[in-house]
Design a protein around this motif. Structure first.
Motif, mmCIF file in Angstrom:
data_model
loop_
_atom_site.group_PDB
_atom_site.id
_atom_site.type_symbol
_atom_site.label_atom_id
_atom_site.label_comp_id
_atom_site.label_asym_id
_atom_site.label_seq_id
_atom_site.Cartn_x
_atom_site.Cartn_y
_atom_site.Cartn_z
ATOM 1 N N SER A 1 0.827 -1.205 0.000
ATOM 2 C CA SER A 1 0.000 0.000 0.000
ATOM 3 C C SER A 1 0.863 1.257 0.000
ATOM 4 O O SER A 1 0.536 2.244 -0.668
ATOM 5 N N THR A 2 1.991 1.226 0.728
ATOM 6 C CA THR A 2 2.892 2.379 0.736
ATOM 7 C C THR A 2 3.460 2.628 -0.652
ATOM 8 O O THR A 2 3.554 3.774 -1.103
ATOM 9 N N ALA A 3 3.834 1.567 -1.350
ATOM 10 C CA ALA A 3 4.363 1.709 -2.711
ATOM 11 C C ALA A 3 3.301 2.301 -3.641
ATOM 12 O O ALA A 3 3.601 3.161 -4.471
ATOM 13 N N ALA B 1 3.513 5.918 -5.542
ATOM 14 C CA ALA B 1 3.403 5.984 -7.000
ATOM 15 C C ALA B 1 2.325 6.970 -7.434
ATOM 16 O O ALA B 1 2.421 7.589 -8.501
ATOM 17 N N ALA B 2 1.295 7.119 -6.598
ATOM 18 C CA ALA B 2 0.179 8.000 -6.944
ATOM 19 C C ALA B 2 0.381 9.426 -6.461
ATOM 20 O O ALA B 2 -0.450 10.288 -6.746
ATOM 21 N N ALA B 3 1.474 9.684 -5.729
ATOM 22 C CA ALA B 3 1.693 11.028 -5.189
ATOM 23 C C ALA B 3 1.800 12.038 -6.326
ATOM 24 O O ALA B 3 2.446 11.779 -7.340
ATOM 25 N N PRO B 4 1.162 13.210 -6.172
ATOM 26 C CA PRO B 4 1.230 14.237 -7.215
ATOM 27 C C PRO B 4 2.666 14.663 -7.466
ATOM 28 O O PRO B 4 3.476 14.717 -6.526
ATOM 29 N N PRO B 5 3.037 14.990 -8.719
ATOM 30 C CA PRO B 5 4.411 15.420 -9.032
ATOM 31 C C PRO B 5 4.884 16.569 -8.158
ATOM 32 O O PRO B 5 6.024 16.605 -7.723
ATOM 33 N N ALA B 6 3.990 17.528 -7.866
ATOM 34 C CA ALA B 6 4.376 18.680 -7.055
ATOM 35 C C ALA B 6 4.797 18.244 -5.655
ATOM 36 O O ALA B 6 5.748 18.763 -5.077
ATOM 37 N N THR C 1 -9.402 2.854 1.483
ATOM 38 C CA THR C 1 -9.897 4.199 1.217
ATOM 39 C C THR C 1 -8.755 5.147 0.893
ATOM 40 O O THR C 1 -8.872 6.015 0.020
ATOM 41 N N GLN C 2 -7.638 4.996 1.585
ATOM 42 C CA GLN C 2 -6.470 5.823 1.292
ATOM 43 C C GLN C 2 -6.009 5.619 -0.155
ATOM 44 O O GLN C 2 -5.661 6.577 -0.855
ATOM 45 N N LEU C 3 -6.005 4.369 -0.603
ATOM 46 C CA LEU C 3 -5.568 4.080 -1.967
ATOM 47 C C LEU C 3 -6.556 4.626 -2.993
ATOM 48 O O LEU C 3 -6.165 5.087 -4.066
ATOM 49 N N LEU C 4 -7.845 4.567 -2.675
ATOM 50 C CA LEU C 4 -8.851 5.162 -3.566
ATOM 51 C C LEU C 4 -8.631 6.661 -3.668
ATOM 52 O O LEU C 4 -8.636 7.231 -4.768
ATOM 53 N N ASP C 5 -8.443 7.310 -2.528
ATOM 54 C CA ASP C 5 -8.245 8.756 -2.511
ATOM 55 C C ASP C 5 -7.010 9.141 -3.312
ATOM 56 O O ASP C 5 -7.020 10.123 -4.061
ATOM 57 N N ALA C 6 -5.934 8.368 -3.170
ATOM 58 C CA ALA C 6 -4.704 8.663 -3.897
ATOM 59 C C ALA C 6 -4.906 8.508 -5.396
ATOM 60 O O ALA C 6 -4.424 9.312 -6.195
#
Length: 459
Positions: free
Chosen positions: A179-181, A185-190, A291-296
């Motif tokens: 889940s951390t990975a 990976a989904a973190a915004p570029p900014a 839910t965290q992964l959905l939000d990301a």
């Protein structure tokens, strides 16, 4: 439907309605991460000061099997959880140092899962610590049994407890790593650039490794799950982990650790076993992670298909939590946010097609409408349980806005569309009455302007 329902201003990343400058909702359902994770994490973990003191003896793996049967004692059902250093009170309260270590290890495992639900980076290191300590206790016990160490031999019950913590620790470590990975990976570029810049400022001094517990040759999540399953299968059938760990793996693997790019809900039989065998608290942690992964995925503007898949997993996960334990509507609130997020993404996609003068997928629009209507019902239930909650009223307003856009996409009557947007304003007004800062004033002003224009057109 009148003209183009949605227009995108690329420079400001705002969505506007075609009528002049009326501002419409943001592309993604806001508030999902803040409200759902904060509320659900609170349900999945007990705050330090409010937690019951640890039991004087080690909480054995076999004890968990009776938790769900003791419905009249909620305090006994909940594992003691705290944030911070491992509490030494259990060690002070027992004459058995080995039993004290087992008790502290159980607390460390619970705290690691609580941190995982809260989205804290230390969770992975704490779960690694659980695995390491279990391995150490078992090695010391084997040495003591063979006469190679003066003490440290585990009793049969203690060994069962440690093996249960070992298999569970491996399974949760695998879930945490996967889940951390996915979140990274989904973190915004900014956000990634900001983090890199922050690191750059620290280059003047030697920088420690980000995760001192990490091993370059660490097994993959799949390999960790395989070992966890093997250990669990070696436990006596009366031990809770014998059934709980395989049940957790069967649901987590397709949701978090499946083939690259695939996210699926586990089969009904696996979910039934999950509900039966896995503790209420662990199921809540699982739902928070989903839910965290959905939000990301939604925040990263990823594919609609992935958002819908993540949404299906999160929805199933919350449905698999204990509804009877929800006294403040947190479960219903979470389900509402999940459905609002998925519905919003579909509305955005179909609205963009309409604004580009392309054919919309009416089946997709109808499915999004059903999702949003379910979200509306979820928030209404949550509002009935949690009185005077501004965030719930704001969310009901957001749902009404999306349903208003759908009404336009489906060529509904002016009166029907107008009534839906007015309903949204009513919910926003209720939210502002509770907390004046709960709703963006500019956003509400834009909706009001649109309603005034619609009323003028219908006269």
């Amino acid at each position: 439907m009148r003209g183009q329902p949605l227009l995108q201003d690329a420079s400001s990343n705002k969505v506007f309605y075609s009528r002049k400058i009326t501002k419409m909702p943001p592309k993604r359902a806001k508030g999902l991460k803040k409200s759902t994770v904060a509320a659900a994490a609170a349900a999945a973990a007990t705050v330090v000061g409010d937690a019951a003191p640890p039991a004087k003896r080690a909480r054995l793996d076999t004890d968990a099997a009776s938790d769900d049967q003791n419905e009249d004692s909620s305090d006994e059902q909940q594992e003691p959880v705290y944030i911070g250093e491992v509490d030494a009170e259990a060690a002070d309260d027992t004459e058995d140092p080995v039993g004290a270590e087992v008790a502290e290890l159980a607390l460390l495992a619970a705290a690691g899962k609580a941190r995982l639900a809260a989205g804290e980076e230390q969770a992975v290191a704490m779960l690694r610590g659980v695995v390491h300590e279990c391995s150490r206790l078992l090695a010391v016990s084997d040495a003591a049994a063979a006469g190679d160490a003066p003490d440290g031999e585990l009793s049969v019950d203690q060994r069962t407890a440690v093996l249960g913590l070992y298999s569970g620790g491996l399974a949760w470590l695998a879930i945490a790593l996967a889940s951390t990975a996915a979140l990274q990976a989904a973190a915004p570029p900014a956000k990634k650039a900001k983090k890199a810049a922050k690191k750059g400022k620290k280059r003047a001094e030697p920088e420690p490794e980000e995760d001192e517990g990490a091993d370059a040759n660490e097994p993959t999540p799949e390999e960790l799950l395989s070992v966890a399953s093997e250990i669990a299968s070696s436990l006596p059938k009366f031990a809770a982990s014998h059934a709980a760990v395989p049940a957790l793996i069967a649901v987590a693997k397709p949701a978090f650790i499946g083939a690259k790019g695939t996210v699926t809900v586990a089969p009904a039989a696996a979910r039934a076993s999950f509900v039966k065998s896995v503790s209420v608290r662990d199921r809540e942690v699982f739902a928070v992670l989903a839910t965290q992964l959905l939000d990301a995925a939604a925040a990263a503007n990823t594919s609609t298909a992935l958002v819908k898949a993540r949404g299906a997993v999160a929805e199933a996960a919350w449905n698999d939590t204990d509804a009877s334990a929800d006294k403040q509507g947190e479960r219903e609130r979470a389900l509402g946010y999940v459905r609002l997020a998925v519905g919003t993404v579909v509305v955005e996609e179909q609205g963009q097609l309409a604004s580009d003068d392309k054919d919309i997928d009416r089946a997709q629009v109808e499915a999004a409408k059903a999702q949003l209507e379910s979200a509306q019902a979820d928030f209404a239930k949550a509002a009935a349980l949690a009185k005077s909650d501004a965030d719930i009223h704001k969310s009901l307003g957001d749902v009404s806005i999306q349903l208003g856009v759908i009404a336009e996409l489906q060529d509904a009557s002016e009166a029907s569309v107008l009534a839906t947007y007015k309903k949204a304003l009513g919910h926003y007004a209720a939210a502002v009455k509770i907390d004046k800062d709960s709703v963006d004033a500019e956003h509400v002003a834009g909706i009001k302007q649109m309603v005034v224009e619609m009323e003028a057109e219908t006269e």
